[in-house]
Design a protein around this motif. Structure first.
Motif, PDB file in Angstrom:
ATOM      1  N   GLY A 256       0.851  -1.180   0.000  1.00  0.00           N
ATOM      2  CA  GLY A 256       0.000   0.000   0.000  1.00  0.00           C
ATOM      3  C   GLY A 256       0.887   1.230   0.000  1.00  0.00           C
ATOM      4  O   GLY A 256       2.033   1.191  -0.443  1.00  0.00           O
ATOM      5  N   SER A 257       0.376   2.308   0.559  1.00  0.00           N
ATOM      6  CA  SER A 257       1.097   3.576   0.571  1.00  0.00           C
ATOM      7  C   SER A 257       2.322   3.522   1.474  1.00  0.00           C
ATOM      8  O   SER A 257       2.283   2.932   2.551  1.00  0.00           O
ATOM      9  CB  SER A 257       0.160   4.680   1.057  1.00  0.00           C
ATOM     10  OG  SER A 257       0.845   5.901   1.189  1.00  0.00           O
ATOM     11  N   VAL A 258       3.398   4.166   1.035  1.00  0.00           N
ATOM     12  CA  VAL A 258       4.602   4.227   1.856  1.00  0.00           C
ATOM     13  C   VAL A 258       4.412   5.184   3.028  1.00  0.00           C
ATOM     14  O   VAL A 258       5.037   5.029   4.069  1.00  0.00           O
ATOM     15  CB  VAL A 258       5.857   4.635   1.042  1.00  0.00           C
ATOM     16  CG1 VAL A 258       6.173   3.585  -0.007  1.00  0.00           C
ATOM     17  CG2 VAL A 258       5.692   5.995   0.408  1.00  0.00           C
ATOM     18  N   ILE A 259       3.515   6.161   2.869  1.00  0.00           N
ATOM     19  CA  ILE A 259       3.257   7.121   3.944  1.00  0.00           C
ATOM     20  C   ILE A 259       2.360   6.452   4.984  1.00  0.00           C
ATOM     21  O   ILE A 259       1.265   5.993   4.676  1.00  0.00           O
ATOM     22  CB  ILE A 259       2.623   8.413   3.414  1.00  0.00           C
ATOM     23  CG1 ILE A 259       3.624   9.120   2.510  1.00  0.00           C
ATOM     24  CG2 ILE A 259       2.171   9.315   4.547  1.00  0.00           C
ATOM     25  CD1 ILE A 259       3.119  10.365   1.856  1.00  0.00           C
ATOM     26  N   GLY A 260       2.857   6.406   6.210  1.00  0.00           N
ATOM     27  CA  GLY A 260       2.101   5.789   7.289  1.00  0.00           C
ATOM     28  C   GLY A 260       2.176   4.275   7.301  1.00  0.00           C
ATOM     29  O   GLY A 260       1.474   3.626   8.075  1.00  0.00           O
ATOM     30  N   GLY A 261       3.039   3.716   6.484  1.00  0.00           N
ATOM     31  CA  GLY A 261       3.146   2.269   6.399  1.00  0.00           C
ATOM     32  C   GLY A 261       4.165   1.689   7.371  1.00  0.00           C
ATOM     33  O   GLY A 261       4.744   2.386   8.213  1.00  0.00           O
ATOM     34  N   PHE A 262       4.403   0.407   7.228  1.00  0.00           N
ATOM     35  CA  PHE A 262       5.309  -0.314   8.108  1.00  0.00           C
ATOM     36  C   PHE A 262       6.721   0.252   8.055  1.00  0.00           C
ATOM     37  O   PHE A 262       7.358   0.462   9.094  1.00  0.00           O
ATOM     38  CB  PHE A 262       5.333  -1.802   7.747  1.00  0.00           C
ATOM     39  CG  PHE A 262       6.340  -2.582   8.529  1.00  0.00           C
ATOM     40  CD1 PHE A 262       6.087  -2.924   9.847  1.00  0.00           C
ATOM     41  CD2 PHE A 262       7.533  -2.961   7.953  1.00  0.00           C
ATOM     42  CE1 PHE A 262       7.024  -3.634  10.586  1.00  0.00           C
ATOM     43  CE2 PHE A 262       8.484  -3.677   8.681  1.00  0.00           C
ATOM     44  CZ  PHE A 262       8.225  -4.014  10.000  1.00  0.00           C
TER      45      PHE A 262
END
Length: 89
Positions: free
Chosen positions: A31-37
Protein backbone atom coordinates in the motif's frame (compact mmCIF):
# COMPACT_ATOMS: atom_id res chain seq x y z
CA UNK A 1 6.22 -21.45 14.40
CA UNK A 2 6.25 -18.18 16.27
CA UNK A 3 3.92 -15.27 15.66
CA UNK A 4 5.39 -12.11 14.17
CA UNK A 5 3.59 -8.80 14.57
CA UNK A 6 4.14 -5.69 12.46
CA UNK A 7 2.71 -3.37 15.11
CA UNK A 8 3.65 -2.92 17.81
CA UNK A 9 7.19 -3.55 16.67
CA UNK A 10 8.89 -6.28 18.69
CA UNK A 11 11.49 -4.66 20.95
CA UNK A 12 13.92 -7.49 20.19
CA UNK A 13 13.75 -6.67 16.47
CA UNK A 14 14.51 -3.00 17.16
CA UNK A 15 17.46 -4.03 19.36
CA UNK A 16 18.83 -6.31 16.63
CA UNK A 17 18.49 -3.65 13.93
CA UNK A 18 20.04 -0.96 16.13
CA UNK A 19 22.97 -3.32 16.74
CA UNK A 20 23.60 -3.32 12.95
CA UNK A 21 23.68 0.42 12.12
CA UNK A 22 25.43 -0.09 8.79
CA UNK A 23 22.99 -2.69 7.46
CA UNK A 24 20.96 -1.67 4.41
CA UNK A 25 17.24 -1.93 5.23
CA UNK A 26 14.54 -2.28 2.59
CA UNK A 27 10.82 -2.62 3.22
CA UNK A 28 8.17 -3.26 0.58
CA UNK A 29 4.63 -2.02 1.18
CA UNK A 30 1.53 -3.44 -0.47
CA UNK A 31 0.00 0.00 0.00
CA UNK A 32 1.10 3.58 0.57
CA UNK A 33 4.60 4.23 1.86
CA UNK A 34 3.26 7.12 3.94
CA UNK A 35 2.10 5.79 7.29
CA UNK A 36 3.15 2.27 6.40
CA UNK A 37 5.31 -0.31 8.11
CA UNK A 38 8.60 1.02 6.72
CA UNK A 39 7.96 4.55 7.93
CA UNK A 40 6.99 3.23 11.36
CA UNK A 41 10.05 0.95 11.53
CA UNK A 42 12.58 3.56 10.45
CA UNK A 43 11.18 6.16 12.86
CA UNK A 44 11.64 3.65 15.70
CA UNK A 45 15.34 3.08 15.01
CA UNK A 46 18.33 5.06 16.17
CA UNK A 47 19.98 7.24 13.49
CA UNK A 48 21.70 5.00 10.95
CA UNK A 49 24.78 5.32 8.82
CA UNK A 50 23.29 2.92 6.27
CA UNK A 51 20.74 3.45 3.59
CA UNK A 52 17.06 2.74 4.25
CA UNK A 53 14.45 2.34 1.54
CA UNK A 54 10.70 1.84 1.49
CA UNK A 55 9.19 0.66 -1.77
CA UNK A 56 5.47 0.96 -2.31
CA UNK A 57 2.76 3.23 -3.62
CA UNK A 58 3.91 6.85 -3.61
CA UNK A 59 1.69 9.71 -2.44
CA UNK A 60 -0.22 10.57 -5.60
CA UNK A 61 -3.55 9.80 -7.23
CA UNK A 62 -3.63 6.13 -8.20
CA UNK A 63 -6.11 5.34 -10.97
CA UNK A 64 -8.36 2.29 -10.98
CA UNK A 65 -6.96 -0.87 -12.46
CA UNK A 66 -6.12 -4.47 -11.81
CA UNK A 67 -3.61 -5.23 -9.07
CA UNK A 68 -1.13 -6.41 -11.69
CA UNK A 69 -1.48 -3.22 -13.74
CA UNK A 70 -1.10 -1.02 -10.67
CA UNK A 71 1.94 -2.94 -9.44
CA UNK A 72 3.51 -2.58 -12.87
CA UNK A 73 2.83 1.17 -13.08
CA UNK A 74 4.15 1.74 -9.52
CA UNK A 75 7.29 -0.35 -10.03
CA UNK A 76 6.08 -3.07 -7.68
CA UNK A 77 5.78 -6.00 -10.07
CA UNK A 78 7.99 -9.00 -9.41
CA UNK A 79 10.32 -8.03 -12.25
CA UNK A 80 10.48 -4.35 -11.23
CA UNK A 81 11.13 -5.24 -7.58
CA UNK A 82 13.92 -7.67 -8.41
CA UNK A 83 15.57 -5.04 -10.62
CA UNK A 84 15.23 -2.36 -7.94
CA UNK A 85 16.57 -4.63 -5.19
CA UNK A 86 19.56 -5.57 -7.34
CA UNK A 87 20.20 -1.86 -7.94
CA UNK A 88 19.94 -0.96 -4.23
CA UNK A 89 22.12 -3.81 -3.03
Amino acid sequence: LSTVYAKPLPSRMIELLNAQPSAVLITVEDGSVIGGFGQHLFSSLEPRSARTFTLGYRDHFIPHGSVGDLEESEGLSEKALSMKLAELL
